[in-house]
Scaffold this active site. Structure first.
Site, mmCIF file in Angstrom:
data_model
loop_
_atom_site.group_PDB
_atom_site.id
_atom_site.type_symbol
_atom_site.label_atom_id
_atom_site.label_comp_id
_atom_site.label_asym_id
_atom_site.label_seq_id
_atom_site.Cartn_x
_atom_site.Cartn_y
_atom_site.Cartn_z
ATOM 1 N N LYS A 60 0.761 -1.153 -0.072
ATOM 2 C CA LYS A 60 -0.043 0.016 -0.203
ATOM 3 C C LYS A 60 0.808 1.250 -0.064
ATOM 4 O O LYS A 60 0.481 2.095 -0.620
ATOM 5 C CB LYS A 60 -0.948 -0.017 1.011
ATOM 6 C CG LYS A 60 -1.631 1.141 1.282
ATOM 7 C CD LYS A 60 -2.812 1.517 2.546
ATOM 8 C CE LYS A 60 -3.485 2.624 2.693
ATOM 9 N NZ LYS A 60 -4.426 2.656 3.741
ATOM 10 N N TYR A 69 0.971 -13.176 -32.833
ATOM 11 C CA TYR A 69 -0.353 -12.686 -33.050
ATOM 12 C C TYR A 69 -1.437 -13.896 -32.609
ATOM 13 O O TYR A 69 -0.921 -14.908 -32.195
ATOM 14 C CB TYR A 69 -0.656 -12.433 -34.202
ATOM 15 C CG TYR A 69 -0.283 -13.247 -35.499
ATOM 16 C CD1 TYR A 69 -0.918 -14.332 -35.751
ATOM 17 C CD2 TYR A 69 1.158 -13.152 -36.036
ATOM 18 C CE1 TYR A 69 -0.483 -15.150 -37.039
ATOM 19 C CE2 TYR A 69 1.476 -14.015 -36.996
ATOM 20 C CZ TYR A 69 0.579 -15.209 -37.562
ATOM 21 O OH TYR A 69 1.199 -16.035 -38.347
ATOM 22 N N HIS A 91 -5.861 -27.851 -37.535
ATOM 23 C CA HIS A 91 -7.026 -27.012 -37.173
ATOM 24 C C HIS A 91 -7.749 -27.743 -36.099
ATOM 25 O O HIS A 91 -9.006 -27.605 -36.108
ATOM 26 C CB HIS A 91 -7.743 -26.642 -38.257
ATOM 27 C CG HIS A 91 -7.265 -25.905 -39.302
ATOM 28 N ND1 HIS A 91 -6.802 -24.745 -39.328
ATOM 29 C CD2 HIS A 91 -7.130 -26.395 -40.745
ATOM 30 C CE1 HIS A 91 -6.082 -24.698 -40.498
ATOM 31 N NE2 HIS A 91 -6.194 -25.448 -41.262
ATOM 32 N N ARG A 100 -24.837 -34.595 -40.813
ATOM 33 C CA ARG A 100 -23.936 -35.913 -40.333
ATOM 34 C C ARG A 100 -23.477 -36.743 -41.621
ATOM 35 O O ARG A 100 -22.714 -37.271 -41.690
ATOM 36 C CB ARG A 100 -24.711 -36.730 -39.465
ATOM 37 C CG ARG A 100 -23.965 -37.920 -38.867
ATOM 38 C CD ARG A 100 -24.558 -38.286 -37.275
ATOM 39 N NE ARG A 100 -24.429 -37.179 -36.383
ATOM 40 C CZ ARG A 100 -23.253 -37.016 -35.969
ATOM 41 N NH1 ARG A 100 -22.233 -37.670 -36.136
ATOM 42 N NH2 ARG A 100 -23.194 -36.006 -35.016
ATOM 43 N N PHE A 126 -25.914 -39.688 -32.435
ATOM 44 C CA PHE A 126 -26.695 -40.717 -33.191
ATOM 45 C C PHE A 126 -27.040 -40.461 -34.691
ATOM 46 O O PHE A 126 -26.882 -39.183 -34.971
ATOM 47 C CB PHE A 126 -28.041 -40.812 -32.367
ATOM 48 C CG PHE A 126 -28.934 -39.887 -32.109
ATOM 49 C CD1 PHE A 126 -29.607 -39.085 -33.370
ATOM 50 C CD2 PHE A 126 -29.291 -39.141 -31.019
ATOM 51 C CE1 PHE A 126 -30.281 -38.001 -33.280
ATOM 52 C CE2 PHE A 126 -30.107 -38.256 -30.880
ATOM 53 C CZ PHE A 126 -30.642 -37.727 -32.343
#
Length: 524
Positions: free
Chosen positions: A140, A220, A280, A448, A473
């Site tokens: 402080k 970056y 990726h 899918r 599923f």
């Protein structure tokens, strides 16, 4: 006044590493030393002149050392503002000399609380009171007082003291104060989390607080116009990118780190030699083998085109044979992660290929059998989503065959392999595999059946006799029809669709075996 001559220092530390050497530097600058308890004894035994705190306060340490620095003669000496005539007159009237430097580190609460089998009372005794109070008071009043809170800070502070004749600049004092307040946050959070764990039996506490420290500024982010940095958790597991060593190549990028983390998570699925190539954050080839070079050869064979410029993960040390596979003609890699690299392998990787000075070689250390059970975090605007990791049990142990035909022994092996891989592929995810090797992967599709078509197209003729794993599923039987036409012989999927009967019937019509796991593995 931006510079402050250090004339008087209070040293009170739990971790004594480097203490004596640093105190000797202080004495070289004619700094008066004040100390407490065990710290005092260490300094006296080293032959340094030091004054015990009780001689300053006129009050002995009491309550087994719980109370020793909590006294006006200490805290007034820290909190008095040197430019305030009233403050300095008060010190003079009471016979209190200012303290210019506090060297203090805390009881090891975090280390003790994280141990198993430690009694509650023992953990409570590691809650430091006097130390944090000293640190807060000094921080402080950083305009006049410096505070050192960790042994790793000694070298820089000592260098500045020697170079300046015992003076610390305001910039240094401010930097030390920032680290002191940050240390208080970490310490208080650890204590709060410990008590919350006693009261809250739920997996998720009412407050979710974590502390991370910046380790690297990155060139970056995902794109060149984005700024980025790597932060690591104070309790980061030993086997993680937080503690990995870069043995060679260019600096790691934001995308490198994401892909390396994916590679590490995938190869940890197996205890046998395993290798993966990631692009990726998705695997474009994964395989197991009798040796690492065998696993690598099979992984590259899955999709050689996509593997170009990929990130390679290994769960065994890279030896000379593995290095030969990695540097085969026509291959270019961004990074290679492994527990260890043998010297002969390093020589090949650093000298043979055209990209020898560019590929990043990341040594992760010996992989543990039990992976860290860290919570999975995803940031949203204005908040944080927290979930338990998608890890643990082998779902096929409790799976059930829903078709007339049972999988063969070979198919069971391939189904188990494909099921471990598909968990790490972005949804909608389809993995085709045969003989411990992926032969086709369809990732991140909105439909899918499109993911099935992509996997089949990647596999080509290798789809015949392969098995298929689906992370969720089948909503329609068209997935089975495409798979059957390509020559797939067995399928593993969670089940649970209202049209499961249609998918099962399609398998029976085409002689396919189908296994339901009852467990979904979405990865967004």
């Amino acid at each position: 006044m931006s510079e402050r001559k250090i004339r008087r220092a209070l040293l009170s530390v739990y971790d004594k590493m480097g203490l004596v050497s640093f105190a000797q530097v202080l004495r070289e600058q004619d700094v008066e030393l004040i100390s407490t308890g065990g710290t005092y004894r260490v300094l006296v035994e080293s032959g340094l002149p030091v004054t015990e705190v009780s001689q300053i306060t006129g009050f002995p340490e009491i309550l087994d050392g719980r109370v020793k620095t909590l006294h006006p003669h200490i805290h007034a000496a820290l909190l008095a503002r040197r430019h305030s005539g009233e403050h300095m007159a008060t010190l003079e009237r009471l016979g209190i000399a200012p303290i210019d430097l506090v060297v203090c580190n805390l009881y090891p609460f975090e280390a003790v609380a994280s141990q198993t089998g430690v009694a509650h009372e023992e953990v409570i005794e590691q809650i430091d009171i006097g130390g944090p109070t000293l640190i807060r008071a000094a921080a402080k009043n950083y305009y006049d007082v410096a505070v050192v809170t960790a042994p790793e800070q000694y070298a820089d502070v000592a260098e500045e003291l020697r170079a300046s004749g015992g003076v610390l600049t305001l910039s240094t004092r401010e930097r030390l104060a920032i680290r002191a307040f940050r240390r208080m946050v970490e310490y208080d959070l650890a204590i709060a989390r410990y008590f919350e764990s006693l009261q809250d039996a739920e997996k998720f506490p009412l407050y979710f607080d974590m502390s991370f420290r910046r380790r690297l500024l990155l060139r970056y982010g995902e794109n060149p116009h984005q700024h980025a940095a790597l932060y690591v958790a104070a309790d980061a597991p030993e086997v993680s990118l937080a503690h990995a060593r870069l043995l060679g190549g260019k600096e790691l990028s934001f995308n490198n780190l994401l892909d390396l983390d994916s590679a590490l998570r995938i190869v940890q699925e197996w205890t046998v030699p395993a290798a993966v190539i990631v692009k990726h954050t998705n695997p474009c080839g994964a395989a197991i083998g009798e040796s690492l070079d065998s696993a690598l050869s099979k992984a590259f064979a899955c999709d050689p085109q996509s593997a170009y410029g990929g990130i390679v993960g290994c769960n065994r040390e890279v030896d000379e044979l593995a290095a030969e596979v990695l540097t085969a003609p026509g291959r270019f890699l961004e990074a290679i992660l492994a527990p260890h690299f043998l010297p002969a392998a390093l020589e090949i990787l650093r000298s043979r290929p055209k990209w020898k000075q560019q590929v990043r070689l990341v040594e992760i250390g010996r992989l543990a059998q039990d992976r860290p059970n860290e919570l999975d975090l995803k940031r949203i605007v204005g908040g944080l989503l927290v979930q338990t990791p998608d890890a643990g049990e082998d779902d096929l142990l409790t799976s059930r065959v829903v078709t007339r035909r049972q999988p063969s022994e070979r198919e069971w092996d391939d189904l188990r392999f494909a099921w471990k891989v598909v968990k790490h592929v972005k949804s909608n995810a389809i993995v085709l595999a045969r003989e411990g090797q992926t032969v086709g992967i369809g990732a991140g599709q909105m439909s899918r059946v499109d993911a099935v078509r992509i996997a089949v197209n990647k596999a080509g003729e290798r789809a015949r006799g392969a098995v298929l794993a689906s992370d969720a599923f089948f909503p329609f039987r068209d997935n089975v029809d495409v798979a059957a036409q390509a020559g797939i012989t067995a399928i593993v999927q969670p089940g649970g669709s209202v049209r499961d009967a249609e998918s099962i019937a399609a398998c029976d019509e085409n002689g396919l075996a189908m296994v339901f796991t009852g467990v979904r593995h979405f990865k967004h």
